[in-house]
Design a protein around this motif. Sequence first.
Motif, PDB file in Angstrom:
ATOM      1  N   UNK A 190      41.237  43.061  27.487  1.00  0.00           N
ATOM      2  CA  UNK A 190      40.267  42.113  26.951  1.00  0.00           C
ATOM      3  C   UNK A 190      39.431  41.614  28.116  1.00  0.00           C
ATOM      4  N   UNK A 191      38.112  41.857  28.098  1.00  0.00           N
ATOM      5  CA  UNK A 191      37.272  41.436  29.235  1.00  0.00           C
ATOM      6  C   UNK A 191      37.465  39.961  29.551  1.00  0.00           C
ATOM      7  N   UNK A 192      37.547  39.657  30.834  1.00  0.00           N
ATOM      8  CA  UNK A 192      37.792  38.287  31.276  1.00  0.00           C
ATOM      9  C   UNK A 192      36.720  37.847  32.271  1.00  0.00           C
ATOM     10  N   UNK A 193      35.461  37.687  31.797  1.00  0.00           N
ATOM     11  CA  UNK A 193      34.423  37.196  32.708  1.00  0.00           C
ATOM     12  C   UNK A 193      34.704  35.759  33.108  1.00  0.00           C
ATOM     13  N   UNK A 194      34.291  35.412  34.311  1.00  0.00           N
ATOM     14  CA  UNK A 194      34.464  34.042  34.783  1.00  0.00           C
ATOM     15  C   UNK A 194      33.344  33.182  34.227  1.00  0.00           C
ATOM     16  N   UNK A 195      33.704  32.209  33.437  1.00  0.00           N
ATOM     17  CA  UNK A 195      32.745  31.388  32.707  1.00  0.00           C
ATOM     18  C   UNK A 195      31.882  30.552  33.660  1.00  0.00           C
ATOM     19  N   UNK A 218      29.764  46.382  25.545  1.00  0.00           N
ATOM     20  CA  UNK A 218      29.725  47.484  26.508  1.00  0.00           C
ATOM     21  C   UNK A 218      29.473  46.962  27.912  1.00  0.00           C
ATOM     22  N   UNK A 219      28.610  45.958  28.040  1.00  0.00           N
ATOM     23  CA  UNK A 219      28.314  45.377  29.354  1.00  0.00           C
ATOM     24  C   UNK A 219      29.500  44.585  29.891  1.00  0.00           C
ATOM     25  N   UNK A 220      30.241  43.920  29.003  1.00  0.00           N
ATOM     26  CA  UNK A 220      31.444  43.217  29.435  1.00  0.00           C
ATOM     27  C   UNK A 220      32.498  44.199  29.953  1.00  0.00           C
ATOM     28  N   UNK A 221      32.606  45.343  29.288  1.00  0.00           N
ATOM     29  CA  UNK A 221      33.522  46.383  29.763  1.00  0.00           C
ATOM     30  C   UNK A 221      33.077  46.895  31.139  1.00  0.00           C
ATOM     31  N   UNK A 222      31.753  47.091  31.287  1.00  0.00           N
ATOM     32  CA  UNK A 222      31.229  47.531  32.578  1.00  0.00           C
ATOM     33  C   UNK A 222      31.481  46.485  33.654  1.00  0.00           C
ATOM     34  N   UNK A 223      31.410  45.214  33.290  1.00  0.00           N
ATOM     35  CA  UNK A 223      31.676  44.142  34.249  1.00  0.00           C
ATOM     36  C   UNK A 223      33.133  44.170  34.708  1.00  0.00           C
ATOM     37  N   UNK A 224      34.051  44.472  33.794  1.00  0.00           N
ATOM     38  CA  UNK A 224      35.455  44.599  34.194  1.00  0.00           C
ATOM     39  C   UNK A 224      35.611  45.670  35.274  1.00  0.00           C
ATOM     40  N   UNK A 270      33.194  46.781  37.222  1.00  0.00           N
ATOM     41  CA  UNK A 270      32.451  46.340  38.407  1.00  0.00           C
ATOM     42  C   UNK A 270      33.277  45.359  39.241  1.00  0.00           C
ATOM     43  N   UNK A 271      33.947  44.423  38.597  1.00  0.00           N
ATOM     44  CA  UNK A 271      34.786  43.465  39.334  1.00  0.00           C
ATOM     45  C   UNK A 271      35.914  44.183  40.069  1.00  0.00           C
ATOM     46  N   UNK A 272      36.513  45.167  39.394  1.00  0.00           N
ATOM     47  CA  UNK A 272      37.581  45.919  40.043  1.00  0.00           C
ATOM     48  C   UNK A 272      37.044  46.701  41.243  1.00  0.00           C
ATOM     49  N   UNK A 273      35.875  47.311  41.094  1.00  0.00           N
ATOM     50  CA  UNK A 273      35.275  48.050  42.198  1.00  0.00           C
ATOM     51  C   UNK A 273      34.918  47.132  43.361  1.00  0.00           C
ATOM     52  N   UNK A 274      34.568  45.886  43.046  1.00  0.00           N
ATOM     53  CA  UNK A 274      34.184  44.936  44.096  1.00  0.00           C
ATOM     54  C   UNK A 274      35.339  44.616  45.038  1.00  0.00           C
ATOM     55  N   UNK A 330      42.966  52.660  44.595  1.00  0.00           N
ATOM     56  CA  UNK A 330      43.605  52.966  43.314  1.00  0.00           C
ATOM     57  C   UNK A 330      43.044  52.019  42.270  1.00  0.00           C
ATOM     58  N   UNK A 331      42.592  52.564  41.150  1.00  0.00           N
ATOM     59  CA  UNK A 331      42.001  51.758  40.089  1.00  0.00           C
ATOM     60  C   UNK A 331      42.844  51.896  38.832  1.00  0.00           C
ATOM     61  N   UNK A 332      43.305  50.764  38.296  1.00  0.00           N
ATOM     62  CA  UNK A 332      44.069  50.718  37.054  1.00  0.00           C
ATOM     63  C   UNK A 332      43.126  50.287  35.936  1.00  0.00           C
ATOM     64  N   UNK A 333      42.877  51.165  34.980  1.00  0.00           N
ATOM     65  CA  UNK A 333      41.934  50.897  33.894  1.00  0.00           C
ATOM     66  C   UNK A 333      42.706  50.716  32.596  1.00  0.00           C
TER      67      UNK A 333
END
Length: 249
Positions: A84-89, A137-143, A145-149, A154-157
């Motif tokens: 579940x996408x967890x953007x920082x509010x 879709x953008x929230x998923x991409x943000x997840x 992006x945050x991991x890549x940052x 190793x990336x766990x998706x």
Amino acid sequence: MLQLENVTVRFGGLTAVNDVSLSVGSGDVVGLVGANGAGKTTLFNAVSGLVRPTGGRIVFDGRDVLRAPMYQRARMGIGRTFQIPQPMHELTVRQNLMVAQRFGTGAIDERRIDEILDFTGLAPKAGRDAATGLALTELKALEVAKALATNPSLLLLDEVLAGLETTAKRHFMNMLKQLHQQFKLGILIIEHDIETISKLCQRVAVLNFGQLIAEGEPADVFSNPAVVKSYTGADIGGDAEPTGGARHA
């Protein structure tokens, strides 16, 4: 790169992950599948440091990280997304990446953030409120992006394709393929869609009630009677050994 050795996670009387051994090498793309409640996300939580296993070892780049806190694992190179996408509010998309980057690396690299925003297609939305200004879709991409940052090796998706319609899922799959090629990461991905896993992954591991019941190439794994039975309840080949013929040593 990542070596799980007899990892077990218990919550009181419930065994969520039971004696699982699994490896992900540098540059590997490994799928982790199983029915709901099979223990997939719990295994991710154990690797990333959200839960501490009851037993076993977690070795990353030759170091036992079983007792390392989450931020240390991130700085060693373990990045992850959440189902579940967890953007920082109240933070913009760019600020979300900055916070994630500082958590994972201890510093801010604006050029790296720009690269990730461009790669994930989020550059036009960089100034938007991450919690209110993005589509699913953008929230998923943000997840991602945050991991890549966090600059992972190793990336766990965790189910990054869940809930997306066909066109968006196809676009996201292409992005994940490019991500693997461009950033040279090892990837462990949880996904229910067998077709998606078969196209993305070199190997697949199957959990059932917390146990690893099969591991190998997608075509072998998804024709394994034990795997078919775990998904459908149908016995197509008589009694099968728990790891079937698809398990790799």
